[in-house]
Design a protein around this motif. Structure first.
Motif, mmCIF file in Angstrom:
data_model
loop_
_atom_site.group_PDB
_atom_site.id
_atom_site.type_symbol
_atom_site.label_atom_id
_atom_site.label_comp_id
_atom_site.label_asym_id
_atom_site.label_seq_id
_atom_site.Cartn_x
_atom_site.Cartn_y
_atom_site.Cartn_z
ATOM 1 N N PHE A 46 0.846 -1.189 0.000
ATOM 2 C CA PHE A 46 0.000 0.000 0.000
ATOM 3 C C PHE A 46 0.883 1.241 0.000
ATOM 4 C CE2 PHE A 46 -2.497 -3.245 2.198
ATOM 5 C CZ PHE A 46 -3.718 -3.166 1.541
ATOM 6 N N TYR A 62 -7.234 -1.440 2.868
ATOM 7 C CA TYR A 62 -6.469 -2.242 3.831
ATOM 8 C C TYR A 62 -7.355 -2.720 4.980
ATOM 9 C CZ TYR A 62 -4.013 -2.644 8.286
ATOM 10 O OH TYR A 62 -3.614 -3.041 9.534
ATOM 11 N N PHE A 74 0.539 -7.586 4.723
ATOM 12 C CA PHE A 74 0.279 -6.190 4.400
ATOM 13 C C PHE A 74 1.533 -5.356 4.643
ATOM 14 C CE2 PHE A 74 -3.976 -7.743 5.943
ATOM 15 C CZ PHE A 74 -4.512 -7.898 4.667
ATOM 16 N N TRP A 76 3.210 -1.433 4.184
ATOM 17 C CA TRP A 76 2.891 -0.014 3.988
ATOM 18 C C TRP A 76 4.158 0.786 3.701
ATOM 19 C CZ3 TRP A 76 -1.211 3.100 3.360
ATOM 20 C CH2 TRP A 76 -2.487 2.551 3.575
ATOM 21 N N THR A 88 1.338 -4.521 10.579
ATOM 22 C CA THR A 88 1.784 -4.517 9.191
ATOM 23 C C THR A 88 3.289 -4.247 9.144
ATOM 24 O OG1 THR A 88 1.488 -2.137 8.770
ATOM 25 C CG2 THR A 88 -0.452 -3.555 8.526
#
Length: 395
Positions: A46, A62, A74, A76, A88
């Motif tokens: 992301f 998310y 995940f 970031w 994350t």
């Protein structure tokens, strides 16, 4: 471009900064090419404004995936002033870890462009959320476009890499293909980032207000959120912060001002505020601030389209309207469709703040027409529609 603007463009500090950035990009490009030889991982990367924001539509996607796809990792993208959500993995923009994640994550979710060396790998799915309904013309639709060939080439490569592009409304579905040079699949779902505007409780609104220092629920909270200017840069080439109000502006009794600078001006932004306003430029998620505010002051920013989902009053302060319209161009007749008064001085703004009920009555029809045109899909379920299509359908 004026003679002064041309001189600033070639100022020694700006040239030195540009050279340094180009050199760093070359080094990263080499490392990225090595990482592209690695196999894909079952991860989602992301990115929101190069990591300067942990928010916008990528964040709401998310949150939805966190509850439905426990098999995914995940990741970031972060910047010096941001931190990845708990649970994350955070990777600093441009770092070795970032380059590896960009090269190997199965899913890529971004609200802007990846670096110029990015090339989507076989098997990657790239969801482009973009970051707003535009009043001002974008990309290839800008008249007398002064974008460099390298930037236009990057735009073309980006658009070809997108598997899906989110559109918040029929208006954007019509204009996005031409401005981005995009011919792929458009998901006209509404913006995931706006789901919270429908789903949040009064208690959450109060919690947000308290978190920024406004505990009294009777305070009328005014949010000032201007966009950046193509023609306003610092000596080092960064976009200059915009603040057309007097920092010592006296608001009507019972009012408090919060200021939200644009993500493009973060490099030039000086954190802080004054006794007269609260600086919320670094607050993680602007959607929270829409909930907290009672009225919005903006100019040409796409925040106008998101904020009207709330039904709360909006005021436009545009002292440079003629110049901005002439140099950037608009997609529609702003003055005839605006859902609130368009003003040019702070005295007019103060007068308007004292007449919010009257403004609501006078602009009731325009406001409703605006919502029907731009906010028709904003029902609090955009994230689930996107996830069903991109992360569930056929998986």
């Amino acid at each position: 471009m004026s003679a002064l603007s041309r001189l600033k463009k070639f100022a020694p500090m700006r040239l030195a900064g540009a050279a340094k950035r180009r050199a760093a990009i070359k080094v990263r490009a080499l490392q990225y090419q090595l990482d592209r030889k690695r196999p894909l991982t079952n991860a989602v990367l992301f990115e929101s404004f190069q990591g300067k924001v942990i928010g916008d539509s990528p964040y709401d996607i998310y949150l939805g995936l966190k509850a439905t796809r426990l098999d995914l990792e995940f990741i970031w993208v972060t910047a010096p002033a941001t931190k990845a959500p708990a649970g994350t993995t955070g990777v600093a923009f441009g770092s070795a870890a970032y380059l590896r994640a960009l090269a190997t994550s199965k899913y890529l979710v971004n609200n802007s462009n990846f670096p110029p060396y990015f090339r989507k790998a076989v098997g990657q799915t790239y969801l482009q959320t973009w970051h707003g309904t535009p009043l001002k013309r974008l990309g290839r639709d800008i008249a007398n476009n002064q974008l460099t060939k390298s930037y236009l080439d990057t735009m073309d490569r980006e658009a070809k890499a997108w598997d899906y592009l989110i559109s918040p409304n029929a208006f954007c579905t019509e204009i996005f293909p031409s401005c981005f040079g995009y011919s792929g699949e458009i998901l006209e779902t509404g913006y995931p980032r706006n789901d919270k505007l429908t789903n949040a409780s009064p208690e959450e609104r109060q919690r947000i207000r308290e978190s920024i220092g406004v505990s009294d629920p009777s305070v009328t909270l005014v949010m000032y959120a201007p966009t950046w200017r193509d023609y306003s840069r610092t000596a080092t080439g960064n976009w200059q912060s915009v603040f057309y109000l007097d920092e010592n502006l006296e608001l009507p009794e019972g009012f408090k001002l919060i200021y939200r600078g644009h993500s493009n001006t973060h490099e030039a932004h000086k954190d802080g505020g004054s006794e007269r306003f609260i600086d919320v430029t670094r607050y993680p998620n602007i959607t929270d601030l829409y909930l907290a505010a009672d009225v919005l002051i903006t100019d040409y920013s796409s925040v106008m389209f998101d904020y009207t989902v709330t039904g709360k009053p909006i005021i436009f302060m545009t002292p440079d309207l003629e110049r901005y319209r002439a140099e950037r161009g608009f997609y529609f007749d702003f003055e005839s469709e605006a859902p609130g008064p368009i003003l040019s001085t702070q005295d007019e703004v103060v007068d308007a703040l004292q007449s919010l009920d009257e403004i609501a009555r006078n602009y009731q029809t325009k406001y409703r027409n605006w919502q029907l045109k731009f906010d028709a899909h904003e029902d609090g379920k955009a994230s689930s529609r996107v996830i069903a299509k991109v992360f569930t359908e056929g998986k």
